[in-house]
Design a protein around this motif. Sequence first.
Motif, short mmCIF file in Angstrom:
data_model
loop_
_atom_site.label_atom_id
_atom_site.label_comp_id
_atom_site.label_asym_id
_atom_site.label_seq_id
_atom_site.Cartn_x
_atom_site.Cartn_y
_atom_site.Cartn_z
N THR A 32 26.67 46.95 39.80
CA THR A 32 25.70 46.55 38.82
C THR A 32 24.44 46.78 39.13
O THR A 32 23.39 46.52 38.54
CB THR A 32 26.09 45.03 38.60
OG1 THR A 32 26.08 44.40 39.56
CG2 THR A 32 27.18 44.80 37.80
N ILE A 103 29.94 41.39 43.10
CA ILE A 103 30.52 42.08 42.06
C ILE A 103 30.69 43.43 42.88
O ILE A 103 29.71 44.08 43.30
CB ILE A 103 29.31 42.53 40.92
CG1 ILE A 103 29.03 41.16 40.32
CG2 ILE A 103 30.12 43.39 39.61
CD1 ILE A 103 27.56 40.78 40.35
N GLY A 105 32.81 47.20 42.20
CA GLY A 105 33.72 47.89 41.12
C GLY A 105 33.53 49.41 41.27
O GLY A 105 32.80 49.96 41.80
N VAL A 121 36.67 46.11 38.29
CA VAL A 121 35.61 45.39 38.87
C VAL A 121 36.15 44.17 39.39
O VAL A 121 36.65 43.33 38.79
CB VAL A 121 34.46 45.16 37.92
CG1 VAL A 121 33.27 44.26 38.76
CG2 VAL A 121 34.00 46.42 37.47
N PHE A 123 35.19 40.31 41.14
CA PHE A 123 34.27 39.43 41.20
C PHE A 123 34.48 38.30 42.06
O PHE A 123 35.80 37.93 42.37
CB PHE A 123 34.05 38.99 39.70
CG PHE A 123 33.63 39.66 38.83
CD1 PHE A 123 32.22 39.95 38.64
CD2 PHE A 123 34.64 40.39 38.29
CE1 PHE A 123 32.07 40.89 37.52
CE2 PHE A 123 34.30 41.30 37.36
CZ PHE A 123 33.31 41.61 36.83
N ARG A 137 38.68 42.27 36.77
CA ARG A 137 38.71 42.58 35.27
C ARG A 137 38.79 44.35 35.20
O ARG A 137 38.20 44.97 35.95
CB ARG A 137 37.40 42.19 34.63
CG ARG A 137 37.20 40.86 34.27
CD ARG A 137 38.19 40.19 33.45
NE ARG A 137 38.43 38.86 33.30
CZ ARG A 137 39.17 37.85 33.83
NH1 ARG A 137 39.81 38.56 34.87
NH2 ARG A 137 38.94 36.73 33.68
N ARG A 148 29.01 49.01 33.46
CA ARG A 148 27.90 47.98 34.38
C ARG A 148 27.43 46.80 33.70
O ARG A 148 27.04 45.55 34.19
CB ARG A 148 26.76 48.83 34.93
CG ARG A 148 27.22 49.80 35.95
CD ARG A 148 26.05 50.72 36.43
NE ARG A 148 25.03 50.00 37.07
CZ ARG A 148 23.69 50.07 36.81
NH1 ARG A 148 23.29 50.61 35.71
NH2 ARG A 148 22.85 49.31 37.70
N ALA A 151 30.30 44.04 33.24
CA ALA A 151 30.39 43.31 34.69
C ALA A 151 29.43 42.44 34.83
O ALA A 151 29.49 41.30 35.32
CB ALA A 151 30.52 44.57 35.66
N TYR A 154 29.92 39.28 32.62
CA TYR A 154 30.96 38.62 32.90
C TYR A 154 30.64 37.83 34.26
O TYR A 154 30.89 36.57 34.64
CB TYR A 154 32.28 39.62 33.48
CG TYR A 154 33.53 38.79 33.85
CD1 TYR A 154 34.23 38.15 33.17
CD2 TYR A 154 33.94 38.69 35.21
CE1 TYR A 154 35.36 37.46 33.28
CE2 TYR A 154 35.08 37.78 35.60
CZ TYR A 154 35.65 37.10 34.64
OH TYR A 154 36.65 36.44 34.83
#
Length: 174
Positions: A32, A103, A105, A121, A123, A137, A148, A151, A154
């Motif tokens: 992210t 994060i 991913g 991704v 977390f 996820r 991005r 994510a 979330y």
Amino acid sequence: MTDLTPFHAIAREILAGARAANLKLATAESCTGGLVSAALTEIEGSSTVFERGYITYSNEAKMEMLGVAQDMLAEHGAVSAVVAKAMAEGAVRHSNADIAVSITGIAGPGGGSADKPVGLVHFAIASRHAETTHSVRSFSDLGRSSIRTAAAGYALQLISNSIDSFRGISIRDE
């Protein structure tokens, strides 16, 4: 550039909840690239609860800034549950934060594999006061920007849920 306006409401809720519970927050972001930190700091007064954000895009940054073990990265890869947990725990350990989200991913368009496709991704939420939790996820291959953004959204929800668990409890001395 990503429009952070859709995140304003949840960011305000997070900051108000953290203030009420006297919590400090940190982020440890890879795919992210700072979107969660940006969403939180977009809101006036965020400095009262947002302690710091780590953007650890490379494995070297994960190791140097968060203390993620090189053998862990070699064995599991950066996009994994164990690394997500280590990132969040490292963010708490290396800061004054009470809660940290991580994060990590694959945003694409390349870099995916059969085991770890684009859109996957991981977390984690770490806290000084509770056990570290992990979630994963798959946002499919929606395109880099959409993955991005999804994510980041979330992750903000995870922070909000975590803060909710501290409602009515003041963690820090006033």
